[in-house]
Design an enzyme around this catalytic site. Structure first.
Site, mmCIF file in Angstrom:
data_model
loop_
_atom_site.group_PDB
_atom_site.id
_atom_site.type_symbol
_atom_site.label_atom_id
_atom_site.label_comp_id
_atom_site.label_asym_id
_atom_site.label_seq_id
_atom_site.Cartn_x
_atom_site.Cartn_y
_atom_site.Cartn_z
ATOM 1 C CE LYS A 11 -4.923 50.674 55.084
ATOM 2 N NZ LYS A 11 -4.077 50.305 53.909
ATOM 3 C CE1 TYR A 51 -5.698 45.231 53.324
ATOM 4 C CE2 TYR A 51 -5.033 45.061 55.625
ATOM 5 C CZ TYR A 51 -5.480 45.818 54.561
ATOM 6 O OH TYR A 51 -5.718 47.161 54.712
ATOM 7 N NE ARG A 87 -10.393 52.326 46.367
ATOM 8 C CZ ARG A 87 -9.440 51.424 46.676
ATOM 9 N NH1 ARG A 87 -9.618 50.573 47.700
ATOM 10 N NH2 ARG A 87 -8.321 51.377 46.011
ATOM 11 C CB THR A 93 -2.674 51.992 46.534
ATOM 12 O OG1 THR A 93 -3.924 51.469 46.077
ATOM 13 C CG2 THR A 93 -2.088 51.092 47.599
ATOM 14 N NE ARG A 104 -5.038 54.865 50.782
ATOM 15 C CZ ARG A 104 -5.498 53.804 50.149
ATOM 16 N NH1 ARG A 104 -5.763 53.857 48.855
ATOM 17 N NH2 ARG A 104 -5.709 52.672 50.807
ATOM 18 C CG ASN A 114 -2.215 53.054 52.178
ATOM 19 O OD1 ASN A 114 -2.652 52.569 53.222
ATOM 20 N ND2 ASN A 114 -2.447 52.521 50.996
ATOM 21 C CG HIS A 117 -9.508 49.266 53.902
ATOM 22 N ND1 HIS A 117 -8.885 48.429 53.009
ATOM 23 C CD2 HIS A 117 -10.824 48.907 53.905
ATOM 24 C CE1 HIS A 117 -9.783 47.590 52.495
ATOM 25 N NE2 HIS A 117 -10.968 47.861 53.020
ATOM 26 C CD GLU A 128 -13.012 45.100 52.802
ATOM 27 O OE1 GLU A 128 -12.223 44.618 51.979
ATOM 28 O OE2 GLU A 128 -13.290 46.325 52.837
HETATM 29 P P1 IDP Z 1 -5.998 49.715 48.396
HETATM 30 O O1 IDP Z 1 -5.872 49.807 49.906
HETATM 31 O O2 IDP Z 1 -5.793 51.050 47.736
HETATM 32 O O3 IDP Z 1 -7.260 49.026 47.934
HETATM 33 P P2 IDP Z 1 -4.604 47.244 47.735
HETATM 34 O O4 IDP Z 1 -3.909 46.970 46.442
HETATM 35 O O5 IDP Z 1 -5.913 46.548 48.008
HETATM 36 O O6 IDP Z 1 -4.756 48.822 47.876
HETATM 37 O O7 IDP Z 1 -3.573 46.872 48.884
HETATM 38 C C1 IDP Z 1 -3.988 46.762 50.227
HETATM 39 C C2 IDP Z 1 -2.969 47.458 51.100
HETATM 40 O O8 IDP Z 1 -1.707 46.778 51.002
HETATM 41 C C3 IDP Z 1 -2.638 48.907 50.693
HETATM 42 O O9 IDP Z 1 -3.578 49.847 51.151
HETATM 43 C C4 IDP Z 1 -1.289 49.103 51.338
HETATM 44 O O10 IDP Z 1 -1.388 49.318 52.751
HETATM 45 C C5 IDP Z 1 -0.649 47.730 51.094
HETATM 46 N N1 IDP Z 1 0.096 47.699 49.823
HETATM 47 C C6 IDP Z 1 -0.413 47.686 48.556
HETATM 48 N N2 IDP Z 1 0.560 47.645 47.628
HETATM 49 C C7 IDP Z 1 1.734 47.626 48.326
HETATM 50 C C8 IDP Z 1 3.123 47.578 47.922
HETATM 51 O O11 IDP Z 1 3.470 47.556 46.732
HETATM 52 N N3 IDP Z 1 4.042 47.581 48.946
HETATM 53 C C9 IDP Z 1 3.695 47.606 50.260
HETATM 54 N N4 IDP Z 1 2.413 47.643 50.664
HETATM 55 C C10 IDP Z 1 1.438 47.650 49.724
HETATM 56 MG MG MG Z 2 -7.873 47.084 48.229
#
Ligand code: IDP
Ligand code: MG
Length: 139
Positions: A11, A51, A87, A93, A104, A114, A117, A128
């Site tokens: 990212k 997204y 993962r 996350t 991460r 973070n 992805h 994707e």
């Molecule tokens: P993941 O990337 O671990 O699968 P997801 O829930 O799919 O997590 O969320 C996608 C992306 O959205 C996260 O990687 C992060 O960049 C962002 N994100 C997720 N939850 C939050 C939040 O509570 N606040 C701000 N950004 C978030």
């Molecule tokens: Mg996700």
């Protein structure tokens, strides 16, 4: 049977911080083979498309802004049990909850920025990967 491919992207925060090389090294050392890779950038609109599943979440607009704020490095990776093992390698996350030694844990700045992805299913890995790479780029 678990699939052999997953999709990832490094990212904007991690690319801007100069962590691309270190992250790719961790990915290769963990046994993932890089099938496709490029350095590119998303527009806000393309980030929104990627997204789409999160469009009702409160963080969606900020996420699209952040994901289009700089260069990213999307990749298709190959390994047995790719989705689940990847993962595990990237961690939770929220970096505050990411296990010691995960990507991460080492490189993420916040729950939003973070670092990386990782696809959450074989189906999404394929969708994707197709979002970024054409058929001829995926051998
Ligand atoms: P993941 O990337 O671990 O699968 P997801 O829930 O799919 O997590 O969320 C996608 C992306 O959205 C996260 O990687 C992060 O960049 C962002 N994100 C997720 N939850 C939050 C939040 O509570 N606040 C701000 N950004 C978030
Ligand atoms: Mg996700």
């Amino acid at each position: 049977m678990a699939g052999k491919r997953t999709f990832t992207m490094i990212k904007p925060d991690a690319v801007a911080a100069g962590n691309t090389g270190a992250i790719i090294q961790m990915i290769e050392e963990r046994g993932f083979k890089i099938i496709s890779m490029k350095l590119t950038r998303l527009t806000g609109e393309r980030a929104g498309e990627f997204y789409e599943v999160h469009k009702e979440r409160p963080f969606y607009n900020d996420l699209c802004k952040y994901m289009s704020s700089g260069s990213i490095v999307p990749m298709i990776l190959e390994k047995e049990n790719a989705v689940e093992d990847f993962r595990t390698l990237i961690g939770a996350t929220n970096p505050a909850e990411a296990a010691e030694g995960t990507i991460r844990n080492l490189f993420a700045n916040s729950i939003e920025a973070n670092a990386i992805h990782g696809s959450d299913s074989d189906d999404n890995a394929q969708i994707e990967g197709n979002f970024f790479f054409s058929a001829i780029e995926k051998y």
